[in-house]
Design a protein around this motif. Structure first.
Motif, PDB file in Angstrom:
ATOM      1  N   MET A 279      -6.902  41.463 102.843  1.00 43.55           N
ATOM      2  CA  MET A 279      -6.416  40.118 103.137  1.00 43.55           C
ATOM      3  C   MET A 279      -5.679  39.608 101.919  1.00 43.55           C
ATOM      4  SD  MET A 279     -10.068  38.049 103.116  1.00 43.55           S
ATOM      5  CE  MET A 279      -9.353  36.727 104.080  1.00 43.55           C
ATOM      6  N   VAL A 280      -4.685  38.768 102.159  1.00 43.40           N
ATOM      7  CA  VAL A 280      -3.928  38.182 101.061  1.00 43.40           C
ATOM      8  C   VAL A 280      -4.744  37.051 100.457  1.00 43.40           C
ATOM      9  CG1 VAL A 280      -1.814  37.014 100.367  1.00 43.40           C
ATOM     10  CG2 VAL A 280      -1.729  38.833 102.082  1.00 43.40           C
ATOM     11  N   ARG A 281      -4.807  37.009  99.168  1.00 45.29           N
ATOM     12  CA  ARG A 281      -5.573  35.970  98.476  1.00 45.29           C
ATOM     13  C   ARG A 281      -5.071  34.588  98.889  1.00 45.29           C
ATOM     14  NH1 ARG A 281      -4.824  33.587  92.861  1.00 45.29           N
ATOM     15  NH2 ARG A 281      -6.822  32.605  92.385  1.00 45.29           N
ATOM     16  N   GLY A 282      -6.004  33.759  99.351  1.00 50.29           N
ATOM     17  CA  GLY A 282      -5.673  32.399  99.740  1.00 50.29           C
ATOM     18  C   GLY A 282      -5.206  32.245 101.170  1.00 50.29           C
ATOM     19  N   TYR A 283      -5.144  33.331 101.911  1.00 56.33           N
ATOM     20  CA  TYR A 283      -4.702  33.286 103.303  1.00 56.33           C
ATOM     21  C   TYR A 283      -5.796  33.825 104.215  1.00 56.33           C
ATOM     22  CZ  TYR A 283      -0.104  32.191 101.509  1.00 56.33           C
ATOM     23  OH  TYR A 283       0.949  31.574 100.884  1.00 56.33           O
TER      24      TYR A 283
ATOM     25  N   TYR B 183     -14.975  50.526  96.833  1.00 60.11           N
ATOM     26  CA  TYR B 183     -14.154  49.942  95.783  1.00 60.11           C
ATOM     27  C   TYR B 183     -13.470  48.669  96.264  1.00 60.11           C
ATOM     28  CZ  TYR B 183     -14.503  54.575  93.615  1.00 60.11           C
ATOM     29  OH  TYR B 183     -14.955  55.744  93.058  1.00 60.11           O
ATOM     30  N   CYS B 184     -13.387  47.721  95.363  1.00 58.91           N
ATOM     31  CA  CYS B 184     -12.570  46.535  95.535  1.00 58.91           C
ATOM     32  C   CYS B 184     -11.240  46.821  94.838  1.00 58.91           C
ATOM     33  CB  CYS B 184     -13.297  45.361  94.893  1.00 58.91           C
ATOM     34  SG  CYS B 184     -12.377  43.840  94.767  1.00 58.91           S
ATOM     35  N   ALA B 185     -10.136  46.390  95.433  1.00 61.83           N
ATOM     36  CA  ALA B 185      -8.827  46.673  94.853  1.00 61.83           C
ATOM     37  C   ALA B 185      -7.873  45.520  95.103  1.00 61.83           C
ATOM     38  CB  ALA B 185      -8.254  47.956  95.441  1.00 61.83           C
ATOM     39  N   ALA B 186      -6.809  45.484  94.316  1.00 65.45           N
ATOM     40  CA  ALA B 186      -5.805  44.439  94.480  1.00 65.45           C
ATOM     41  C   ALA B 186      -4.412  44.997  94.250  1.00 65.45           C
ATOM     42  CB  ALA B 186      -6.062  43.290  93.506  1.00 65.45           C
ATOM     43  N   ALA B 187      -3.480  44.479  95.041  1.00 64.63           N
ATOM     44  CA  ALA B 187      -2.063  44.765  94.853  1.00 64.63           C
ATOM     45  C   ALA B 187      -1.384  43.459  94.502  1.00 64.63           C
ATOM     46  CB  ALA B 187      -1.463  45.346  96.119  1.00 64.63           C
ATOM     47  N   ALA B 188      -0.527  43.470  93.493  1.00 57.36           N
ATOM     48  CA  ALA B 188       0.124  42.257  93.024  1.00 57.36           C
ATOM     49  C   ALA B 188       1.629  42.358  93.203  1.00 57.36           C
ATOM     50  CB  ALA B 188      -0.205  42.024  91.553  1.00 57.36           C
ATOM     51  N   GLY B 189       2.261  41.215  93.462  1.00 52.95           N
ATOM     52  CA  GLY B 189       3.713  41.205  93.582  1.00 52.95           C
ATOM     53  C   GLY B 189       4.221  40.008  94.328  1.00 52.95           C
ATOM     54  N   ASN B 190       5.416  40.135  94.914  1.00 53.89           N
ATOM     55  CA  ASN B 190       5.942  39.034  95.721  1.00 53.89           C
ATOM     56  C   ASN B 190       5.336  39.093  97.120  1.00 53.89           C
ATOM     57  OD1 ASN B 190       7.412  40.942  97.282  1.00 53.89           O
ATOM     58  ND2 ASN B 190       9.124  40.854  95.836  1.00 53.89           N
ATOM     59  N   TRP B 191       5.700  38.133  97.957  1.00 52.04           N
ATOM     60  CA  TRP B 191       5.038  38.037  99.253  1.00 52.04           C
ATOM     61  C   TRP B 191       5.261  39.298 100.099  1.00 52.04           C
ATOM     62  CZ3 TRP B 191       1.330  35.814 101.743  1.00 52.04           C
ATOM     63  CH2 TRP B 191       1.256  35.986 103.119  1.00 52.04           C
ATOM     64  N   ALA B 192       6.469  39.785 100.122  1.00 52.15           N
ATOM     65  CA  ALA B 192       6.770  40.957 100.943  1.00 52.15           C
ATOM     66  C   ALA B 192       5.960  42.174 100.491  1.00 52.15           C
ATOM     67  CB  ALA B 192       8.263  41.269 100.887  1.00 52.15           C
TER      68      ALA B 192
ATOM     69  N   SER C 245      -2.736  36.048  87.946  1.00 56.09           N
ATOM     70  CA  SER C 245      -1.519  35.404  87.466  1.00 56.09           C
ATOM     71  C   SER C 245      -1.081  34.376  88.502  1.00 56.09           C
ATOM     72  CB  SER C 245      -0.408  36.435  87.283  1.00 56.09           C
ATOM     73  OG  SER C 245       0.837  35.801  87.085  1.00 56.09           O
ATOM     74  N   SER C 246      -0.700  33.199  88.044  1.00 59.66           N
ATOM     75  CA  SER C 246      -0.279  32.137  88.967  1.00 59.66           C
ATOM     76  C   SER C 246       1.101  32.407  89.568  1.00 59.66           C
ATOM     77  CB  SER C 246      -0.264  30.792  88.238  1.00 59.66           C
ATOM     78  OG  SER C 246       0.629  30.848  87.145  1.00 59.66           O
ATOM     79  N   SER C 247       1.819  33.367  89.034  1.00 58.28           N
ATOM     80  CA  SER C 247       3.178  33.639  89.504  1.00 58.28           C
ATOM     81  C   SER C 247       3.246  34.797  90.498  1.00 58.28           C
ATOM     82  CB  SER C 247       4.085  33.955  88.316  1.00 58.28           C
ATOM     83  OG  SER C 247       3.649  35.134  87.659  1.00 58.28           O
ATOM     84  N   LYS C 248       2.090  35.331  90.892  1.00 54.51           N
ATOM     85  CA  LYS C 248       2.081  36.472  91.791  1.00 54.51           C
ATOM     86  C   LYS C 248       1.216  36.214  93.012  1.00 54.51           C
ATOM     87  CE  LYS C 248       2.617  39.889  88.081  1.00 54.51           C
ATOM     88  NZ  LYS C 248       2.010  41.059  87.407  1.00 54.51           N
ATOM     89  N   TYR C 249       1.548  36.900  94.094  1.00 54.39           N
ATOM     90  CA  TYR C 249       0.664  36.997  95.241  1.00 54.39           C
ATOM     91  C   TYR C 249      -0.214  38.237  95.055  1.00 54.39           C
ATOM     92  CZ  TYR C 249       3.658  33.655  97.692  1.00 54.39           C
ATOM     93  OH  TYR C 249       4.365  32.538  98.061  1.00 54.39           O
ATOM     94  N   TYR C 250      -1.370  38.209  95.731  1.00 55.97           N
ATOM     95  CA  TYR C 250      -2.269  39.356  95.652  1.00 55.97           C
ATOM     96  C   TYR C 250      -2.782  39.736  97.033  1.00 55.97           C
ATOM     97  CZ  TYR C 250      -2.486  38.581  90.621  1.00 55.97           C
ATOM     98  OH  TYR C 250      -2.172  38.451  89.290  1.00 55.97           O
ATOM     99  N   CYS C 251      -2.731  41.031  97.312  1.00 57.19           N
ATOM    100  CA  CYS C 251      -3.454  41.571  98.458  1.00 57.19           C
ATOM    101  C   CYS C 251      -4.782  42.100  97.914  1.00 57.19           C
ATOM    102  CB  CYS C 251      -2.670  42.699  99.123  1.00 57.19           C
ATOM    103  SG  CYS C 251      -3.621  43.578 100.380  1.00 57.19           S
ATOM    104  N   LEU C 252      -5.867  41.664  98.511  1.00 51.75           N
ATOM    105  CA  LEU C 252      -7.200  42.091  98.102  1.00 51.75           C
ATOM    106  C   LEU C 252      -7.791  42.982  99.183  1.00 51.75           C
ATOM    107  CD1 LEU C 252      -8.484  38.597  96.927  1.00 51.75           C
ATOM    108  CD2 LEU C 252      -7.360  40.374  95.562  1.00 51.75           C
ATOM    109  N   GLY C 253      -8.462  44.031  98.770  1.00 52.51           N
ATOM    110  CA  GLY C 253      -8.967  44.945  99.787  1.00 52.51           C
ATOM    111  C   GLY C 253     -10.197  45.715  99.376  1.00 52.51           C
ATOM    112  N   TRP C 254     -10.794  46.320 100.380  1.00 54.31           N
ATOM    113  CA  TRP C 254     -11.935  47.212 100.197  1.00 54.31           C
ATOM    114  C   TRP C 254     -11.554  48.613 100.648  1.00 54.31           C
ATOM    115  CZ3 TRP C 254     -16.232  45.957  97.598  1.00 54.31           C
ATOM    116  CH2 TRP C 254     -16.541  44.604  97.441  1.00 54.31           C
ATOM    117  N   PHE C 255     -11.941  49.569  99.839  1.00 55.47           N
ATOM    118  CA  PHE C 255     -11.711  50.974 100.112  1.00 55.47           C
ATOM    119  C   PHE C 255     -13.024  51.724  99.897  1.00 55.47           C
ATOM    120  CE2 PHE C 255      -7.045  51.084 100.269  1.00 55.47           C
ATOM    121  CZ  PHE C 255      -6.762  49.819  99.790  1.00 55.47           C
TER     122      PHE C 255
END
Length: 132
Positions: free
Chosen positions: A52-56, A96-105, A28-38
């Protein structure tokens, strides 16, 4: 709806290397994402390896994984990677690859904490086996 698909697992001798890939779709273009490996081994809890945060560029690692494992991303290709070096038999697990979505904080906190509970989206997992 974000979808994640891992690839690159397999069997590798102790001391060897393996690179896992995760293809993402449905950002979604309106959310930030944390991407990770577990990873999770039989009888053990799922543990966070790297995020790591997507795009950072900043990366975060779980205890004892930094130095052997390296997380990276290709944002143009919607790909997340995990380079694993000096593999040991105890690295045998489903990854596993995983993602957390939400605002920056929210995603910054999820990435720094590597807590499984913060992650909303999961791939199906890929098996890595390092024979002893």
């Amino acid at each position: 709806q974000l979808q994640l698909m891992e690839s690159g697992g397999g069997s590798v001798q102790a001391g060897g290397s393996l690179k896992l890939s995760c293809r993402a779709s449905g950002y979604s273009s309106s959310k930030y994402y944390c991407l990770g490996w577990f990873r999770q081994s039989p009888g053990k809890e799922r543990e966070g390896l790297a995020t790591m945060v997507r795009g950072y560029r900043s990366t975060f690692y779980g205890n004892s994984f930094e130095g052997r494992f390296t997380i990276s991303q290709d944002n143009n290709e919607n790909m997340l990677y995990l380079q694993m070096d000096s593999l040991k038999s105890e690295d045998t697990a489903t990854y596993y690859c995983a993602a957390a979505a939400g605002n920056w904080a929210q995603v910054d906190g999820a990435c720094r904490d590597l807590n499984v509970g913060y992650f909303d989206y999961w791939g199906q997992g890929t098996q890595v086996t390092v024979p002893s």
